[in-house]
Design a protein around this motif. Structure first.
Motif, PDB file in Angstrom:
ATOM      1  N   ASP A  16       0.658  -1.338   0.269  1.00  0.00           N
ATOM      2  CA  ASP A  16       0.016   0.009   0.095  1.00  0.00           C
ATOM      3  C   ASP A  16       0.950   1.243   0.031  1.00  0.00           C
ATOM      4  O   ASP A  16       0.407   2.425  -0.650  1.00  0.00           O
ATOM      5  N   TYR A  17       1.732   1.171   0.946  1.00  0.00           N
ATOM      6  CA  TYR A  17       2.693   2.441   0.932  1.00  0.00           C
ATOM      7  C   TYR A  17       3.849   2.318   0.446  1.00  0.00           C
ATOM      8  O   TYR A  17       5.133   3.238   0.659  1.00  0.00           O
ATOM      9  N   GLN A  18       4.271   1.155  -0.715  1.00  0.00           N
ATOM     10  CA  GLN A  18       5.516   1.193  -1.457  1.00  0.00           C
ATOM     11  C   GLN A  18       6.880   1.323  -0.545  1.00  0.00           C
ATOM     12  O   GLN A  18       7.684   2.144  -0.716  1.00  0.00           O
ATOM     13  N   MET A  19       6.855   0.443   0.579  1.00  0.00           N
ATOM     14  CA  MET A  19       7.729   0.609   1.577  1.00  0.00           C
ATOM     15  C   MET A  19       9.079   0.155   1.358  1.00  0.00           C
ATOM     16  O   MET A  19      10.303   0.526   1.720  1.00  0.00           O
ATOM     17  N   ILE A  20       9.181  -0.672   0.333  1.00  0.00           N
ATOM     18  CA  ILE A  20      10.483  -1.556  -0.189  1.00  0.00           C
ATOM     19  C   ILE A  20      10.647  -1.733  -1.636  1.00  0.00           C
ATOM     20  O   ILE A  20       9.793  -2.044  -2.402  1.00  0.00           O
ATOM     21  N   ALA A  21      11.771  -1.527  -1.945  1.00  0.00           N
ATOM     22  CA  ALA A  21      12.236  -1.425  -3.416  1.00  0.00           C
ATOM     23  C   ALA A  21      13.137  -2.428  -3.708  1.00  0.00           C
ATOM     24  O   ALA A  21      14.068  -2.516  -2.607  1.00  0.00           O
ATOM     25  N   ASP A  22      13.268  -2.873  -4.801  1.00  0.00           N
ATOM     26  CA  ASP A  22      14.525  -3.823  -5.118  1.00  0.00           C
ATOM     27  C   ASP A  22      15.784  -3.219  -4.715  1.00  0.00           C
ATOM     28  O   ASP A  22      16.329  -1.987  -4.834  1.00  0.00           O
ATOM     29  N   GLY A  23      16.872  -4.188  -3.857  1.00  0.00           N
ATOM     30  CA  GLY A  23      17.981  -3.776  -3.534  1.00  0.00           C
ATOM     31  C   GLY A  23      18.140  -2.960  -2.267  1.00  0.00           C
ATOM     32  O   GLY A  23      19.390  -2.690  -1.909  1.00  0.00           O
ATOM     33  N   ASP A  24      17.121  -2.829  -1.450  1.00  0.00           N
ATOM     34  CA  ASP A  24      17.021  -1.986  -0.032  1.00  0.00           C
ATOM     35  C   ASP A  24      17.977  -2.671   0.801  1.00  0.00           C
ATOM     36  O   ASP A  24      17.926  -4.037   0.909  1.00  0.00           O
ATOM     37  N   GLN A  25      18.708  -2.143   1.663  1.00  0.00           N
ATOM     38  CA  GLN A  25      19.432  -2.560   2.828  1.00  0.00           C
ATOM     39  C   GLN A  25      18.591  -1.837   4.019  1.00  0.00           C
ATOM     40  O   GLN A  25      18.544  -0.757   4.266  1.00  0.00           O
ATOM     41  N   ILE A  26      17.896  -2.948   4.586  1.00  0.00           N
ATOM     42  CA  ILE A  26      16.886  -2.570   5.776  1.00  0.00           C
ATOM     43  C   ILE A  26      17.213  -2.869   7.123  1.00  0.00           C
ATOM     44  O   ILE A  26      17.787  -3.954   7.198  1.00  0.00           O
ATOM     45  N   ALA A  27      17.602  -1.996   8.019  1.00  0.00           N
ATOM     46  CA  ALA A  27      17.815  -2.179   9.445  1.00  0.00           C
ATOM     47  C   ALA A  27      16.834  -2.279  10.073  1.00  0.00           C
ATOM     48  O   ALA A  27      15.892  -1.515  10.163  1.00  0.00           O
ATOM     49  N   VAL A  28      16.543  -3.322  11.127  1.00  0.00           N
ATOM     50  CA  VAL A  28      15.318  -3.356  11.845  1.00  0.00           C
ATOM     51  C   VAL A  28      15.496  -3.088  13.217  1.00  0.00           C
ATOM     52  O   VAL A  28      16.716  -3.660  13.638  1.00  0.00           O
ATOM     53  N   GLY A  29      15.133  -2.088  13.903  1.00  0.00           N
ATOM     54  CA  GLY A  29      15.557  -1.706  15.063  1.00  0.00           C
ATOM     55  C   GLY A  29      14.797  -2.843  16.282  1.00  0.00           C
ATOM     56  O   GLY A  29      13.841  -2.954  16.108  1.00  0.00           O
ATOM     57  N   ILE A  30      15.685  -3.451  17.061  1.00  0.00           N
ATOM     58  CA  ILE A  30      15.088  -4.556  17.789  1.00  0.00           C
ATOM     59  C   ILE A  30      15.346  -4.060  19.253  1.00  0.00           C
ATOM     60  O   ILE A  30      16.439  -3.803  19.904  1.00  0.00           O
ATOM     61  N   SER A  31      14.234  -3.636  20.052  1.00  0.00           N
ATOM     62  CA  SER A  31      14.254  -3.258  21.529  1.00  0.00           C
ATOM     63  C   SER A  31      14.461  -4.611  22.359  1.00  0.00           C
ATOM     64  O   SER A  31      15.022  -4.367  23.798  1.00  0.00           O
ATOM     65  N   GLY A  32      14.116  -5.683  21.813  1.00  0.00           N
ATOM     66  CA  GLY A  32      13.858  -6.864  22.725  1.00  0.00           C
ATOM     67  C   GLY A  32      12.549  -7.035  23.072  1.00  0.00           C
ATOM     68  O   GLY A  32      12.166  -8.217  23.621  1.00  0.00           O
ATOM     69  N   GLY A  33      11.499  -6.346  22.896  1.00  0.00           N
ATOM     70  CA  GLY A  33      10.147  -6.255  22.981  1.00  0.00           C
ATOM     71  C   GLY A  33       9.338  -7.108  21.977  1.00  0.00           C
ATOM     72  O   GLY A  33      10.059  -7.443  21.033  1.00  0.00           O
ATOM     73  N   LYS A  34       8.202  -7.295  22.294  1.00  0.00           N
ATOM     74  CA  LYS A  34       7.281  -8.159  21.317  1.00  0.00           C
ATOM     75  C   LYS A  34       7.369  -7.573  19.920  1.00  0.00           C
ATOM     76  O   LYS A  34       7.061  -8.348  19.204  1.00  0.00           O
ATOM     77  N   ASP A  35       7.136  -6.426  19.873  1.00  0.00           N
ATOM     78  CA  ASP A  35       6.773  -5.722  18.618  1.00  0.00           C
ATOM     79  C   ASP A  35       7.841  -5.931  17.952  1.00  0.00           C
ATOM     80  O   ASP A  35       7.729  -6.122  16.618  1.00  0.00           O
ATOM     81  N   SER A  36       9.139  -5.720  18.197  1.00  0.00           N
ATOM     82  CA  SER A  36      10.307  -5.511  17.109  1.00  0.00           C
ATOM     83  C   SER A  36      10.459  -6.841  16.940  1.00  0.00           C
ATOM     84  O   SER A  36      10.974  -7.130  15.827  1.00  0.00           O
ATOM     85  N   LEU A  37      10.369  -7.665  17.700  1.00  0.00           N
ATOM     86  CA  LEU A  37      10.730  -9.361  17.584  1.00  0.00           C
ATOM     87  C   LEU A  37       9.806  -9.918  16.543  1.00  0.00           C
ATOM     88  O   LEU A  37      10.110 -10.668  15.621  1.00  0.00           O
ATOM     89  N   THR A  38       8.501  -9.398  16.557  1.00  0.00           N
ATOM     90  CA  THR A  38       7.467  -9.862  15.564  1.00  0.00           C
ATOM     91  C   THR A  38       7.799  -9.138  14.077  1.00  0.00           C
ATOM     92  O   THR A  38       7.780  -9.945  13.160  1.00  0.00           O
ATOM     93  N   LEU A  39       8.186  -8.041  14.222  1.00  0.00           N
ATOM     94  CA  LEU A  39       8.603  -7.474  12.917  1.00  0.00           C
ATOM     95  C   LEU A  39       9.752  -8.115  12.330  1.00  0.00           C
ATOM     96  O   LEU A  39       9.732  -8.354  11.127  1.00  0.00           O
ATOM     97  N   LEU A  40      10.674  -8.501  13.199  1.00  0.00           N
ATOM     98  CA  LEU A  40      12.043  -9.364  12.643  1.00  0.00           C
ATOM     99  C   LEU A  40      11.525 -10.742  12.004  1.00  0.00           C
ATOM    100  O   LEU A  40      11.958 -11.050  10.906  1.00  0.00           O
ATOM    101  N   TYR A  41      10.614 -11.393  12.689  1.00  0.00           N
ATOM    102  CA  TYR A  41      10.165 -12.724  12.179  1.00  0.00           C
ATOM    103  C   TYR A  41       9.595 -12.216  10.890  1.00  0.00           C
ATOM    104  O   TYR A  41       9.726 -13.071   9.613  1.00  0.00           O
TER     105      TYR A  41
END
Length: 242
Positions: A16-41
């Motif tokens: 919907d929001y065209q978040m990812i393009a070919d070749g993107d290098q994406i860093a996932v912010g990990i706090s150790g909480g449920k939300d960031s770990l779910t996003l990582l999965y």
């Protein structure tokens, strides 16, 4: 919530929001909480079949508090085949000991985001994924109205001109209750937040208020979220259309 349903929510937001393009290098912010770990999965799984190819790295900003054991997060990243980085800082010392902030959250959040975005750029990432879910977006809107007098919530995609980083929020369609369900179903290795201000914030007050409103008016959270999506807030136009 099963993994396939998580993929569906996240892919819909990305499309919907065209978040990812070919070749993107994406860093996932990990706090150790449920939300960031779910996003990582979600993002680590989507790499295998999403039509646009992208790479991931997981980043944790260490605020410098004691008893912050990240060993299980390291193991999870290894299992998911995601490179893991810990960014050592003295943010906790600066906020609580040097500055002695009575309301520390705004300064801490600003410094954490700065450290995360700077490090992401240093390791070659052009995007950072934050784990804000549907409830976070609704709560931010209430915080903005209550304390700033604006109808506003952070956008699904935000380009930061100073750093050149683009922030994306792929969990935006996922209700917090579903994240909690995913946590229990897949036994995510949570790391307790060591911050002394945890659970004593204006956001926590608004979270409880929204929860009560939804109990008394079932379905109201989804209607509020719809109002945000269609409320002509800057950055909330789907695929370039308001």
């Amino acid at each position: 919530m099963k993994l396939q349903q998580l993929y569906s929510y996240v892919r819909q937001a990305i499309d919907d929001y065209q978040m990812i393009a070919d070749g993107d290098q994406i860093a996932v912010g990990i706090s150790g909480g449920k939300d960031s770990l779910t996003l990582l999965y979600a993002l680590s799984g989507l790499r295998r079949f999403y039509p646009k190819k992208f790479e991931l790295a997981a980043l944790t900003v260490d605020l410098g508090f004691d008893h912050y054991d990240l060993s299980e997060i390291r193991q999870l990243c290894k299992t998911l085949d995601v490179e893991y980085h810990v960014i050592k800082t003295k943010i906790g010392e600066i906020v609580f000991e040097e500055r002695k902030e009575s309301s520390p959250c705004a300064l801490c959040a600003k410094m954490r985001k700065g450290a995360l975005n700077d490090y992401a750029r240093q390791i070659g990432c052009n995007k950072v994924a934050y784990a804000h879910h549907m409830d976070d977006i609704i709560e931010t809107m209430f915080l903005s109205m209550f304390y700033e007098g604006q109808f506003y919530s952070f956008a699904p995609v935000t380009h930061l001109d100073r750093s050149g980083i683009t922030v994306i929020r792929p969990l935006m369609y996922v209700p917090e209750a579903n994240v909690i369900g995913f946590l229990h179903k897949y036994h995510l290795p949570l790391v307790k937040n060591p911050c002394p201000a945890d659970g004593e914030t204006k956001r926590e007050y608004v979270k409880q208020l929204v929860r009560q409103i939804n109990l008394e008016n079932p379905g109201v959270k989804k209607r509020i979220f719809h109002a945000i999506c269609t409320g002509r807030i800057e950055g909330w136009n789907i695929n370039g259309k308001q």
